[in-house]
Design a protein around this motif. Structure first.
Motif, PDB file in Angstrom:
ATOM      1  N   SER A   1       9.150  73.744  46.383  1.00 12.87           N
ATOM      2  CA  SER A   1       9.482  74.508  45.189  1.00 12.87           C
ATOM      3  C   SER A   1       8.627  74.066  44.005  1.00 12.87           C
ATOM      4  N   GLU A   2       8.225  72.779  43.955  1.00 16.83           N
ATOM      5  CA  GLU A   2       7.339  72.294  42.890  1.00 16.83           C
ATOM      6  C   GLU A   2       5.977  72.994  42.983  1.00 16.83           C
ATOM      7  N   PHE A   3       5.492  73.183  44.189  1.00 14.28           N
ATOM      8  CA  PHE A   3       4.235  73.900  44.390  1.00 14.28           C
ATOM      9  C   PHE A   3       4.316  75.318  43.849  1.00 14.28           C
ATOM     10  N   PHE A   4       5.400  76.021  44.130  1.00 10.51           N
ATOM     11  CA  PHE A   4       5.565  77.398  43.661  1.00 10.51           C
ATOM     12  C   PHE A   4       5.703  77.459  42.143  1.00 10.51           C
ATOM     13  N   LYS A   5       6.330  76.442  41.544  1.00  8.24           N
ATOM     14  CA  LYS A   5       6.437  76.402  40.080  1.00  8.24           C
ATOM     15  C   LYS A   5       5.053  76.255  39.454  1.00  8.24           C
ATOM     16  N   GLN A   6       4.236  75.354  40.008  1.00  7.90           N
ATOM     17  CA  GLN A   6       2.882  75.162  39.485  1.00  7.90           C
ATOM     18  C   GLN A   6       2.033  76.413  39.714  1.00  7.90           C
ATOM     19  N   PHE A   7       2.153  77.005  40.878  1.00 10.96           N
ATOM     20  CA  PHE A   7       1.407  78.230  41.185  1.00 10.96           C
ATOM     21  C   PHE A   7       1.801  79.356  40.229  1.00 10.96           C
ATOM     22  N   ASN A   8       3.106  79.497  39.979  1.00  6.89           N
ATOM     23  CA  ASN A   8       3.615  80.515  39.065  1.00  6.89           C
ATOM     24  C   ASN A   8       3.111  80.245  37.645  1.00  6.89           C
TER      25      ASN A   8
ATOM     26  N   ILE B   1       0.320  78.668  36.765  1.00  7.97           N
ATOM     27  CA  ILE B   1      -1.116  78.994  36.738  1.00  7.97           C
ATOM     28  C   ILE B   1      -1.317  80.500  36.660  1.00  7.97           C
ATOM     29  N   GLN B   2      -0.516  81.270  37.387  1.00  6.62           N
ATOM     30  CA  GLN B   2      -0.624  82.731  37.333  1.00  6.62           C
ATOM     31  C   GLN B   2      -0.294  83.250  35.927  1.00  6.62           C
ATOM     32  N   GLN B   3       0.718  82.648  35.283  1.00  8.38           N
ATOM     33  CA  GLN B   3       1.081  83.066  33.935  1.00  8.38           C
ATOM     34  C   GLN B   3      -0.048  82.776  32.953  1.00  8.38           C
TER      35      GLN B   3
ATOM     36  N   PHE C   1      -2.773  85.321  33.560  1.00  8.25           N
ATOM     37  CA  PHE C   1      -2.361  86.631  33.052  1.00  8.25           C
ATOM     38  C   PHE C   1      -2.475  86.664  31.524  1.00  8.25           C
ATOM     39  N   THR C   2      -2.046  85.582  30.857  1.00  3.41           N
ATOM     40  CA  THR C   2      -2.131  85.515  29.399  1.00  3.41           C
ATOM     41  C   THR C   2      -3.583  85.543  28.933  1.00  3.41           C
ATOM     42  N   ALA C   3      -4.437  84.797  29.595  1.00  2.41           N
ATOM     43  CA  ALA C   3      -5.857  84.777  29.234  1.00  2.41           C
ATOM     44  C   ALA C   3      -6.485  86.153  29.435  1.00  2.41           C
ATOM     45  N   LEU C   4      -6.151  86.799  30.522  1.00  3.47           N
ATOM     46  CA  LEU C   4      -6.682  88.136  30.791  1.00  3.47           C
ATOM     47  C   LEU C   4      -6.181  89.137  29.754  1.00  3.47           C
ATOM     48  N   ARG C   5      -4.907  89.037  29.391  1.00 10.49           N
ATOM     49  CA  ARG C   5      -4.343  89.933  28.386  1.00 10.49           C
ATOM     50  C   ARG C   5      -5.029  89.724  27.031  1.00 10.49           C
TER      51      ARG C   5
END
Length: 140
Positions: free
Chosen positions: A2-9, A11-13, A16-20
């Motif tokens: 679950s720690e891996f998924f939190k870090q992955f999530n 990084i995706q955020q 997404f923010t940088a792209l926006r």
């Protein structure tokens, strides 16, 4: 796991923010660029402080050369306006003299500072054995 998924999530955020932010900046510059192109007002450049350099010719130095069409840049103020058919003629003055400029521009105003590129022309006007010809510029 679950720690891996939190870090992955996370990084995706960030991605997404940088792209926006990138697209918002791009949209801003496109809007500003289109707005500046849509303005029908002549530019309010402070031309006396604009240094074009050695390319500007003093009006008193403009002389027609036989068989050669010289192109010059002049800088000065609009002193008179004369409407012509499908064109305008402007009397431009600098500290050394005055010269008429024939152009398709119609937005120049009395007293406005201008920089114009044109070909040196000469119109011969012989009258009663005397020459009353005039040097003028035809804007390119």
């Amino acid at each position: 796991m679950s720690e891996f998924f939190k870090q992955f999530n996370f990084i995706q955020q960030i991605q997404f923010t940088a792209l926006r932010l990138f697209y918002q900046g791009l949209a801003f510059f496109l809007v500003v660029g289109l707005w500046s192109c849509a303005s029908n007002e002549p530019s309010n450049l402070n031309l006396p402080s604009l240094k074009i350099g050695a390319n500007v010719t003093k009006i008193q130095e403009i002389k027609p050369q036989e068989g050669k069409q010289t192109t010059v840049y002049i800088q000065g103020k609009v002193e008179k306006i004369a409407p012509l058919v499908k064109q305008q003629a402007y009397l431009i003055a600098d500290a050394t003299g005055k010269i008429w400029v024939v152009t398709n521009q119609t937005h120049l105003k009395m007293g406005q500072d201008v920089v114009i590129k044109g070909k040196v022309k000469y119109k011969s006007i012989p009258l009663a054995g005397q020459e009353y010809g005039e040097v003028y510029l035809e804007e390119e």
